[in-house]
Design a protein around this motif. Sequence first.
Motif, PDB file in Angstrom:
ATOM      1  N   SER A 126       1.585  -8.643 -25.029  1.00 49.72           N
ATOM      2  CA  SER A 126       1.306  -8.919 -23.616  1.00 49.72           C
ATOM      3  C   SER A 126       1.964  -7.802 -22.818  1.00 49.72           C
ATOM      4  N   PHE A 127       1.175  -6.728 -22.579  1.00 46.03           N
ATOM      5  CA  PHE A 127       1.728  -5.543 -21.933  1.00 46.03           C
ATOM      6  C   PHE A 127       1.465  -5.568 -20.434  1.00 46.03           C
ATOM      7  N   SER A 128       2.379  -4.969 -19.675  1.00 44.92           N
ATOM      8  CA  SER A 128       2.239  -4.889 -18.225  1.00 44.92           C
ATOM      9  C   SER A 128       1.120  -3.917 -17.865  1.00 44.92           C
ATOM     10  N   ASP A 129       0.429  -4.214 -16.737  1.00 44.50           N
ATOM     11  CA  ASP A 129      -0.629  -3.323 -16.277  1.00 44.50           C
ATOM     12  C   ASP A 129      -0.068  -2.081 -15.578  1.00 44.50           C
ATOM     13  N   GLN A 130       1.193  -2.147 -15.176  1.00 46.88           N
ATOM     14  CA  GLN A 130       1.804  -1.022 -14.476  1.00 46.88           C
ATOM     15  C   GLN A 130       2.189   0.079 -15.467  1.00 46.88           C
TER      16      GLN A 130
ATOM     17  N   ASN B 183       3.991   1.387 -22.600  1.00 45.80           N
ATOM     18  CA  ASN B 183       2.901   0.452 -22.935  1.00 45.80           C
ATOM     19  C   ASN B 183       1.904   1.104 -23.891  1.00 45.80           C
TER      20      ASN B 183
ATOM     21  N   ILE C 203      11.993  -0.933 -17.266  1.00 47.78           N
ATOM     22  CA  ILE C 203      10.992  -1.636 -18.036  1.00 47.78           C
ATOM     23  C   ILE C 203      11.720  -2.502 -19.054  1.00 47.78           C
TER      24      ILE C 203
ATOM     25  N   GLN D 177       6.226  -8.254 -25.485  1.00 46.96           N
ATOM     26  CA  GLN D 177       5.875  -8.337 -24.057  1.00 46.96           C
ATOM     27  C   GLN D 177       6.656  -7.268 -23.281  1.00 46.96           C
ATOM     28  N   THR D 178       5.963  -6.675 -22.292  1.00 45.66           N
ATOM     29  CA  THR D 178       6.641  -5.704 -21.412  1.00 45.66           C
ATOM     30  C   THR D 178       6.508  -6.145 -19.966  1.00 45.66           C
ATOM     31  N   ARG D 179       7.529  -5.812 -19.175  1.00 43.87           N
ATOM     32  CA  ARG D 179       7.530  -6.146 -17.744  1.00 43.87           C
ATOM     33  C   ARG D 179       8.220  -5.024 -16.987  1.00 43.87           C
ATOM     34  N   VAL D 180       7.562  -4.543 -15.920  1.00 49.83           N
ATOM     35  CA  VAL D 180       8.108  -3.457 -15.096  1.00 49.83           C
ATOM     36  C   VAL D 180       8.746  -4.066 -13.857  1.00 49.83           C
ATOM     37  N   ASP D 181       9.998  -3.688 -13.607  1.00 49.20           N
ATOM     38  CA  ASP D 181      10.730  -4.207 -12.445  1.00 49.20           C
ATOM     39  C   ASP D 181      11.472  -3.045 -11.797  1.00 49.20           C
TER      40      ASP D 181
END
Length: 489
Positions: A361-365, A337, A409, A401-405
Amino acid sequence: MTIKQRLIISNILMIVIPVLISAIIIGAGQYLSYQYWKNQYNSESSIYDVPEKITSVATELIQNPQKQKTAEKKQLEDYLQKHSMRLTVHDYNSRTLLLNMGKLDIDPNNKMINAIWSLSGEGSIYLSEEDVYSKKVAINNQTYVISTFDSFHENGNSDDGYYSQYQMLITLFMILFGIGIIVTIFFTNRFLTYFVFKRISQPLDTLVVGVQQIRDGNLDTRIQYESKDEFAAICHDFNDMALQLKQSMQLIQRQEESRKELLASISHDLRSPLTSIRAYSEGLLDGVANTPEAQHKYITMIQTKARDIDRMVAKIFLFSKMDLGNYPYDPELLDVNYELESLVKATAEEYRSKGLYITTSFSDQRAVIFADQLQLDSIFTNIVENSLNYKHKERGWVHIQTRVDHDLITISISDDGPGVPEQSLPQLFDLFYRSDPSRNNPNRGSGLGLAITSKAVERMGGTIKAMHASSGGLQIIIELPLIKQEDIR
């Protein structure tokens, strides 16, 4: 049943079956011998049970002298002669010999007769080669002494006939026993050999046929093997080998086609700027550009085309080094991020000036990966450059956009460009691929950017794919493995 189990059973049966058959033969021989001797003695001893039965018959003869000419007397005489015996009847009081029957000659004055009287006419005496059994019988107030004499040696053993028959029977039995053992071992060996090696020869024949099919180029050959033995794993590995060989051949064919297309693509993409350079150079030499402004324009165009060629050659060189694994790779811990946000801030204004606007739209994690920063930047740059080259409106948009799962990532980069046909999506990351098959617009890219991006993502241990964006454009999705928090510490 496995081959190992069959071999164990075969070894056990190779011992058990001959032993069992031998036991059966021995038991049968003993039973037949017993029946033979039983019949022999029953045929004789059933009438004359020595010496009690003989004494009983002699008593009847004394009581009934008229029976002395009967068949019963003849049968008794035959028995006595056959067994080298003699029967005598004496008057106990006068010691007079009343009856003398049998083959054995008895001297009335010999020691055996004297022995009878020394026993008072009743008892048994065994001397060196003779024995005598005497019994007193009272008939009509008259006492008689009935004696049976037996000789062990008379011209040899008295039982030579029986002994010879016994020897012949034993010899025959031993011959039959030996033949039986040999036949049993032979057929047992044949059966067990078939029992074991049938399960070896059949799979081997199947494998030979499969190998011949592979040799002849039939890479779709598969072995159907249902048994659960040692060959099951071999046949499974053979099928895997055939599949991998087919995939390798397909890969080689694709690589060959890629090399051909690479040469064609390089030739095509270099020809256009080289043609422009030659044309403008000839224009300068021929005096077409006869004003300082025209000359400056021609020289600027030559410089631009030379830079295009330089960038293309640099990208080809970069891809080849990445493909061979020789490209420098200095991985480190990176916060995805943070890196993307920094890169966007550094390049957003430049792209905005070209009509491409970037939103994020970046992840807060926190998302930490182990990668080379230069290659991570090149991934972002190549994708955004691709969106810039293919935008069809005055103002284009790109959204990151990033999403942590869990341990991944996901980076999603979408644009609002013209998009890509469905059938072209899987080919976007192929070398020199363009959605424009005619390649009439080389200014939109060389077809190397996304191929280099795919190599870089693969080197980071991630995956990349393309799909349609909700805005109608193209969406690139990248998944990269995260470093666990305990490993960071």
